[in-house]
Design an enzyme around this catalytic site. Structure first.
Site, PDB file in Angstrom:
ATOM      1  N   ASP A  11       0.879  -1.180   0.000  1.00  0.00           N
ATOM      2  CA  ASP A  11       0.000   0.000   0.000  1.00  0.00           C
ATOM      3  C   ASP A  11       0.915   1.228   0.000  1.00  0.00           C
ATOM      4  OD1 ASP A  11      -2.402   1.580   0.317  1.00  0.00           O
ATOM      5  OD2 ASP A  11      -1.877   1.848   2.422  1.00  0.00           O
ATOM      6  N   SER A  12       0.324   2.390  -0.178  1.00  0.00           N
ATOM      7  CA  SER A  12       1.127   3.615  -0.106  1.00  0.00           C
ATOM      8  C   SER A  12       1.576   3.881   1.336  1.00  0.00           C
ATOM      9  CB  SER A  12       0.296   4.797  -0.604  1.00  0.00           C
ATOM     10  OG  SER A  12      -0.805   4.983   0.266  1.00  0.00           O
ATOM     11  N   TYR A  43      -0.819   8.416  -2.675  1.00  0.00           N
ATOM     12  CA  TYR A  43      -0.938   8.044  -4.084  1.00  0.00           C
ATOM     13  C   TYR A  43      -2.158   8.728  -4.727  1.00  0.00           C
ATOM     14  CZ  TYR A  43       2.365   4.017  -4.066  1.00  0.00           C
ATOM     15  OH  TYR A  43       3.458   3.198  -4.020  1.00  0.00           O
ATOM     16  N   GLY A  44      -3.114   9.077  -3.869  1.00  0.00           N
ATOM     17  CA  GLY A  44      -4.415   9.545  -4.352  1.00  0.00           C
ATOM     18  C   GLY A  44      -4.390  10.711  -5.321  1.00  0.00           C
ATOM     19  N   CYS A  74      -4.142  -1.447  -2.079  1.00  0.00           N
ATOM     20  CA  CYS A  74      -4.351  -0.004  -2.219  1.00  0.00           C
ATOM     21  C   CYS A  74      -5.297   0.172  -3.398  1.00  0.00           C
ATOM     22  CB  CYS A  74      -3.015   0.673  -2.497  1.00  0.00           C
ATOM     23  SG  CYS A  74      -3.145   2.398  -3.003  1.00  0.00           S
ATOM     24  N   THR A  76      -6.191   2.815  -4.973  1.00  0.00           N
ATOM     25  CA  THR A  76      -5.698   3.746  -5.993  1.00  0.00           C
ATOM     26  C   THR A  76      -4.721   3.018  -6.916  1.00  0.00           C
ATOM     27  OG1 THR A  76      -5.821   5.408  -4.250  1.00  0.00           O
ATOM     28  CG2 THR A  76      -4.761   6.074  -6.306  1.00  0.00           C
ATOM     29  N   CYS A 181     -11.040   3.107   0.103  1.00  0.00           N
ATOM     30  CA  CYS A 181      -9.596   3.319   0.275  1.00  0.00           C
ATOM     31  C   CYS A 181      -9.223   2.475   1.485  1.00  0.00           C
ATOM     32  CB  CYS A 181      -9.314   4.800   0.540  1.00  0.00           C
ATOM     33  SG  CYS A 181      -7.669   5.157   1.194  1.00  0.00           S
ATOM     34  N   THR A 182      -8.107   1.782   1.407  1.00  0.00           N
ATOM     35  CA  THR A 182      -7.781   0.829   2.476  1.00  0.00           C
ATOM     36  C   THR A 182      -7.462   1.512   3.811  1.00  0.00           C
ATOM     37  OG1 THR A 182      -5.516   0.712   1.647  1.00  0.00           O
ATOM     38  CG2 THR A 182      -7.047  -0.982   0.901  1.00  0.00           C
ATOM     39  N   HIS A 183      -7.230   2.797   3.796  1.00  0.00           N
ATOM     40  CA  HIS A 183      -7.028   3.514   5.065  1.00  0.00           C
ATOM     41  C   HIS A 183      -8.346   3.699   5.835  1.00  0.00           C
ATOM     42  CE1 HIS A 183      -3.135   4.644   3.328  1.00  0.00           C
ATOM     43  NE2 HIS A 183      -2.786   5.152   4.506  1.00  0.00           N
TER      44      HIS A 183
END
Ligand code: DGL
Length: 252
Positions: A11-12, A43-44, A74, A76, A181-183
């Site tokens: 992921d970022s 990354y977004g 991720c 994105t 978004c994985t966050h």
């Protein structure tokens, strides 16, 4: 590919934890390598070409470390680079997360829906194809510019302020929320504080089941792994590593 090869997850930043934890639940006897690209996040807001290049570097790193399969944790990166990576590395298998919008179609089609994701994901061709295919015609799209960054930094006050200012207007208007978004699954409670009781849709549990199925099919399931996780951050930040293991432990 060797069964004992690791599963690479990237992921970022720390968002991929929300995917990794679901994977560990169904595949406890695998070994993992997690890559957090904190040097280049978020990354977004990056261009497609930049994201392809960044993902390519991570994939080269995983291949070098003998990973047997790669999970793009991720949204994105998945929406902008998964086709490119699959073409460039035909021998590698990629499992890519995507916003769980099909689940809304399958389980809660009638309900007004808010899709929260990065600007990159929302503008991507891949997400727009998904939206077109499963559109419930009661969907609001919200590019959450700067939200993943705030989660990455972990400032609770700033996250709450951001949510109040940006999703407050949807209170009472939506019943489904797609965490694209994985966050974002890391701040489900904070989202509920603003929107009240809503149904969350997160693609990670299904991705984990799909990954297990693919490993089984390819005869790549490891039953002697110990669930070991190696962590790599592109800035080599020790603090990031501590935070990663702390959050993963809490989440599990
Ligand atoms: N966690 C990432 C996603 O799922 C992106 C966050 C970012 O770097 O903008 O889209």
């Amino acid at each position: 590919m060797d069964k004992r090869g690791k599963i690479g997850v990237f992921d970022s930043g720390i968002g991929g934890i929300t995917v990794l934890k679901e994977i560990i639940k169904v595949l406890p006897n695998e070994d993992y390598m997690y890559y957090s690209d904190s040097k280049n996040n978020p990354y977004g807001d990056r261009t497609d070409e930049e994201i392809k290049q960044l993902c390519d570097n991570i994939v080269k790193y995983f291949i070098d470390k003998d990973c047997k399969i790669i999970v793009i944790a991720c949204n994105t990166a998945s929406s902008k680079a998964s086709d490119f990576l699959r073409k460039k590395y035909p021998k590698m298998t990629f499992i890519a997360i995507e916003p769980a919008y099909k689940m809304v179609h399958d389980y809660a089609y009638e309900k007004p829906t808010l899709v929260m994701a990065t600007k990159g994901t929302i503008e991507s061709e891949k997400f727009n194809l998904l939206l077109k295919k499963y559109d419930n015609h009661k969907t609001y799209l919200l590019p959450c510019v700067g939200l993943a960054d705030r989660i990455e930094n972990g400032n609770e006050e700033e996250i709450k302020r951001y949510l109040n200012e940006n999703i407050g207007a949807y209170k009472g208007k939506v019943e489904n929320v797609v965490l694209g978004c994985t966050h974002y699954p890391l701040i489900q409670e904070e989202i509920k504080e603003v929107l009240g009781q809503v149904n969350f849709f997160n693609g990670a549990p299904n991705l984990a089941k799909h990954l297990k199925h693919v490993l089984q099919e390819k005869n790549l399931l490891n039953d002697v792994g110990t669930g070991k996780i190696e962590f790599k951050d592109s800035q080599k930040l020790e603090e990031k590593e501590r935070k990663f293991f702390k959050i993963l432990k809490e989440e599990l």
